[in-house]
Design a protein around this motif. Sequence first.
Motif, mmCIF file in Angstrom:
data_model
loop_
_atom_site.group_PDB
_atom_site.id
_atom_site.type_symbol
_atom_site.label_atom_id
_atom_site.label_comp_id
_atom_site.label_asym_id
_atom_site.label_seq_id
_atom_site.Cartn_x
_atom_site.Cartn_y
_atom_site.Cartn_z
ATOM 1 N N GLY A 158 0.784 -1.230 0.000
ATOM 2 C CA GLY A 158 0.000 0.000 0.000
ATOM 3 C C GLY A 158 0.809 1.269 0.000
ATOM 4 N N ALA A 175 -4.564 0.406 -4.323
ATOM 5 C CA ALA A 175 -5.622 0.025 -3.379
ATOM 6 C C ALA A 175 -6.820 -0.598 -4.087
ATOM 7 C CB ALA A 175 -6.065 1.246 -2.576
ATOM 8 N N PRO A 233 -6.721 -4.934 -3.516
ATOM 9 C CA PRO A 233 -6.358 -5.135 -2.111
ATOM 10 C C PRO A 233 -5.759 -6.496 -1.820
ATOM 11 C CG PRO A 233 -8.737 -5.280 -2.403
ATOM 12 C CD PRO A 233 -8.173 -4.784 -3.699
ATOM 13 N N ARG A 249 -3.426 4.988 -4.471
ATOM 14 C CA ARG A 249 -4.869 4.794 -4.649
ATOM 15 C C ARG A 249 -5.145 3.777 -5.750
ATOM 16 N NH1 ARG A 249 -4.834 10.449 -4.291
ATOM 17 N NH2 ARG A 249 -5.436 10.707 -6.502
#
Length: 439
Positions: free
Chosen positions: A263, A315, A318, A312
């Motif tokens: 992340g 993300a 995930p 982002r």
Amino acid sequence: MSRSASSGGGGPEPRFAVVGNPDNRRVAFFEEAVRSAGLPAARVVPWLQVLRGEAAFAPGECVRIDSPGEDAEVDRLLRGVDDPTRVEGSARWYAHFTAAVEAVAGAASAAGAEVLGSPADIAVLFDKRLCHGLLDRAGVPVPASPTSGPAGAPVRGWSDVRELLREHRMPRAFVKLAHGSSASGVLAVETAGPGRVRASTSVERDGAGRLFNSLRVRRYTSEREVGAVVDALAPDGLHIERWLPKASQRGRAADLRIVVVGGRATHAVVRTSTSPMTNLHLGGARGDLDEVRGAVAAAGGCWREALAMCERAAACFPGTPCVGVDLLPTAGWRRFAVGEVNAFGDLLPGLTGLPGSGAEGLNTYAAQVAAVLDRARAFRLDQVGSGSGVRCVQLQGGGLRQRGALVIDDNAADVRAGAREPDVIQTRGPRNHRAVTAS
């Protein structure tokens, strides 16, 4: 990020198995990262065993899936093409590869092993249309595209491409294989009225109409030539994106590959070229990251926000702990878009982590091993969960052989497409877009 197994915590340390081609340097880099962390040697599970249904895993192993590239027999089994320099066969490759990933996940789950990635993520990451649509729906700035998402316009050949470019007012666009990598099957197309078409590409078409990857970017200057290449590519699926006016460094077009681990944006490399494709194997060169940061600041932008955009994008996947994000700066270095997200985007030899990233001094492979160690320690300290079963499978790699030479995926996914208006980047769909500025 913790750098070794001895840097704290008790209980058993991770035991890695890596699905890859034994002679592939990606596997060697990962094995070295595991050794440097003081962990038991990573066990290599060859892709040939996976494709023959012979792969097996042990309870408690952490399974990493690496690139199936750079092996002629593996490529033949996946694509059904004897010559690894051929372009055709990417749709078949995608179907067989994603099925193989599911098989690895199933075998690992049955054995009580854990996989570092998600088969569902992988299926999206290897379909440019689905990946673009997912990013767009998440509000990540992306180039405008009429083929974005599962409901995107079908592309059956050059006539469809020509009509979509006209309908969406895209005089300059990138036409790409939906399941391609390393700029294989990518055309940078420019139109200027009826019959006035040219395209830059590494695709070479022989007298029999067969397509080959080449290390030389060539230019087709007639609609007949461009149309013939596009028609030959179309059966494998095509994706179209607007070609953004790009920022430059020292007179060369520039973009960036940002690696996101756990992340967090940890590594960055600038890629520059005199051609529309910045891939290093096609004549691109690494640029100066300090100059990029200075140019962004001088333009009133924010480098940290550019990295946050990549985070982002990551993300959106995930279940996948590491991805490579292609970051496209528009002319002037103030605005950015995400061109692609690559499951195999971590092959950046000699590159260490960004300052403040937690991966300082670590290459991309060492950073991923450190992230697994950190997670294992947190798990033991918190004493939560069972620690078994499939979570996901991380994919690393995607090189393929180009005609007479090797292609590596740290140069892959070079896409420079943009919005419906110059300097405007699509963020919500083909008919609803806005300019996004890094500030």
